[in-house]
Motif scaffolding. Sequence first.
Motif, PDB file in Angstrom:
ATOM      1  N   LYS A  42       6.095  20.305  65.982  1.00 34.81           N
ATOM      2  CA  LYS A  42       7.495  19.967  64.774  1.00 34.81           C
ATOM      3  C   LYS A  42       6.715  21.500  63.766  1.00 34.81           C
ATOM      4  CE  LYS A  42       9.329  16.666  61.762  1.00 34.81           C
ATOM      5  NZ  LYS A  42       9.628  16.105  60.572  1.00 34.81           N
ATOM      6  N   PRO A  44       6.059  22.907  60.229  1.00 38.00           N
ATOM      7  CA  PRO A  44       6.893  22.477  59.312  1.00 38.00           C
ATOM      8  C   PRO A  44       7.657  23.109  58.158  1.00 38.00           C
ATOM      9  CG  PRO A  44       4.005  22.634  59.562  1.00 38.00           C
ATOM     10  CD  PRO A  44       4.839  23.349  60.652  1.00 38.00           C
ATOM     11  N   SER A  45       7.274  24.614  58.299  1.00 38.45           N
ATOM     12  CA  SER A  45       8.449  25.756  57.581  1.00 38.45           C
ATOM     13  C   SER A  45       9.078  26.197  57.689  1.00 38.45           C
ATOM     14  CB  SER A  45       6.592  26.035  56.240  1.00 38.45           C
ATOM     15  OG  SER A  45       7.326  27.262  55.507  1.00 38.45           O
ATOM     16  N   SER A 162      -1.335  14.797  63.187  1.00 33.57           N
ATOM     17  CA  SER A 162      -0.349  15.438  62.182  1.00 33.57           C
ATOM     18  C   SER A 162      -0.995  15.235  61.087  1.00 33.57           C
ATOM     19  CB  SER A 162       0.484  14.184  61.659  1.00 33.57           C
ATOM     20  OG  SER A 162       1.034  13.508  62.637  1.00 33.57           O
ATOM     21  N   LYS A 164      -2.941  17.750  57.655  1.00 33.72           N
ATOM     22  CA  LYS A 164      -2.181  17.982  56.494  1.00 33.72           C
ATOM     23  C   LYS A 164      -2.875  19.556  56.510  1.00 33.72           C
ATOM     24  CE  LYS A 164      -1.478  15.467  53.025  1.00 33.72           C
ATOM     25  NZ  LYS A 164      -2.155  15.158  51.941  1.00 33.72           N
ATOM     26  N   TYR A 166      -2.963  22.780  53.485  1.00 27.01           N
ATOM     27  CA  TYR A 166      -2.389  23.600  51.996  1.00 27.01           C
ATOM     28  C   TYR A 166      -2.926  24.642  51.986  1.00 27.01           C
ATOM     29  CZ  TYR A 166      -3.995  19.097  50.345  1.00 27.01           C
ATOM     30  OH  TYR A 166      -3.300  17.571  49.776  1.00 27.01           O
ATOM     31  N   SER A 203       1.824  17.583  65.213  1.00 26.76           N
ATOM     32  CA  SER A 203       3.252  17.071  63.239  1.00 26.76           C
ATOM     33  C   SER A 203       2.523  17.720  62.442  1.00 26.76           C
ATOM     34  CB  SER A 203       4.178  16.099  63.570  1.00 26.76           C
ATOM     35  OG  SER A 203       4.657  15.446  64.494  1.00 26.76           O
ATOM     36  N   PRO A 204       2.175  18.846  61.877  1.00 23.81           N
ATOM     37  CA  PRO A 204       1.461  18.964  60.653  1.00 23.81           C
ATOM     38  C   PRO A 204       2.488  18.757  59.220  1.00 23.81           C
ATOM     39  CG  PRO A 204       2.249  21.193  61.573  1.00 23.81           C
ATOM     40  CD  PRO A 204       2.421  19.829  62.716  1.00 23.81           C
ATOM     41  N   GLU A 205       1.246  18.266  58.855  1.00 20.31           N
ATOM     42  CA  GLU A 205       2.153  19.047  57.392  1.00 20.31           C
ATOM     43  C   GLU A 205       1.521  19.907  56.190  1.00 20.31           C
ATOM     44  OE1 GLU A 205       2.189  15.566  53.231  1.00 20.31           O
ATOM     45  OE2 GLU A 205       1.274  14.838  54.791  1.00 20.31           O
ATOM     46  N   ASP A 207       1.776  21.462  52.308  1.00 15.79           N
ATOM     47  CA  ASP A 207       1.200  20.625  50.930  1.00 15.79           C
ATOM     48  C   ASP A 207       1.083  22.035  50.439  1.00 15.79           C
ATOM     49  OD1 ASP A 207       1.258  20.176  48.286  1.00 15.79           O
ATOM     50  OD2 ASP A 207       0.365  18.460  48.125  1.00 15.79           O
ATOM     51  N   ASP A 249      -7.524  18.210  48.873  1.00 16.78           N
ATOM     52  CA  ASP A 249      -6.949  16.899  48.613  1.00 16.78           C
ATOM     53  C   ASP A 249      -6.886  15.554  47.708  1.00 16.78           C
ATOM     54  OD1 ASP A 249      -5.340  16.140  51.249  1.00 16.78           O
ATOM     55  OD2 ASP A 249      -6.525  14.468  51.396  1.00 16.78           O
TER      56      ASP A 249
END
Length: 254
Positions: A42, A44-45, A162, A164, A166, A203-205, A207, A249
């Motif tokens: 997925k 993410p951006s 998943s 996260k 930065y 499914s990375p996120e 921020d 984080d």
Amino acid sequence: MFNKTNAWSLSFVLLMVSGCSNAVDKTLSPPSDAQWVNVEVKNPSPYTKPFPLEVRYISHECLKKRVSGFDGSTITEPSYNVVAIPMQQGAGEHWQGKVARNGGGACKWTLSAINLGIEYTDATHLGKDLVPGTAVGATIAFDDDASRNGQFTSVQGDLHISPKYYPYIREKKIDKIENTLSLLGKEDFLSLKAEAAAVIVFSPEIDESKITRFVGIKKKMKGVYPKIIYPDGSVAPDKTLFPDFNKVDGMSIK
């Protein structure tokens, strides 16, 4: 942008090709009843994209020989076959790919490992002088050979990952004029052993509200070191090589 994976996959690729002087038939021909691993990433951006799956097959049928660099003896070992499988964009941000467990062919190739993940393809939204840096993701081992370094965590069944991330901007001052934008995660690449997995969902996120910077030095001077500057403006102690993901984080940025 697939070449951006070279930095993190160098040791992986060296293991595959070192000393490989005997030509082997690397043709893949999965049988009609082959089992498949379905991979979904997925994205993410709009500024990132999944890179092609980097798939490693192994053959215990077509063995190769190489000369040991230690004592000159001849070592017989399995052959390796690395292929890139493009990801296909499905609905929206979902990208898919599939990998045959049994690669078939004259050498009876079998699946050993898959590298998957994402990378920035456009960095200028966070700085007009930025270019995309290195990729992040996961290495999934399917046999003991791929996980023999002991750094892989064994998991059962299908995978749903998943992590996260930065933004991590590296401003180099010496020997490199490009400033790069990469992703900072708890690990750049997760190492998981999932022999039975038939489905892998990544499914990375991201921020982007918390940006960490590495600021290099203009010239080498005694007592002067590069700085790692965290999103809240605090600076890591001198000689710190890598940012502290947990610190980033846990930060609250107003």
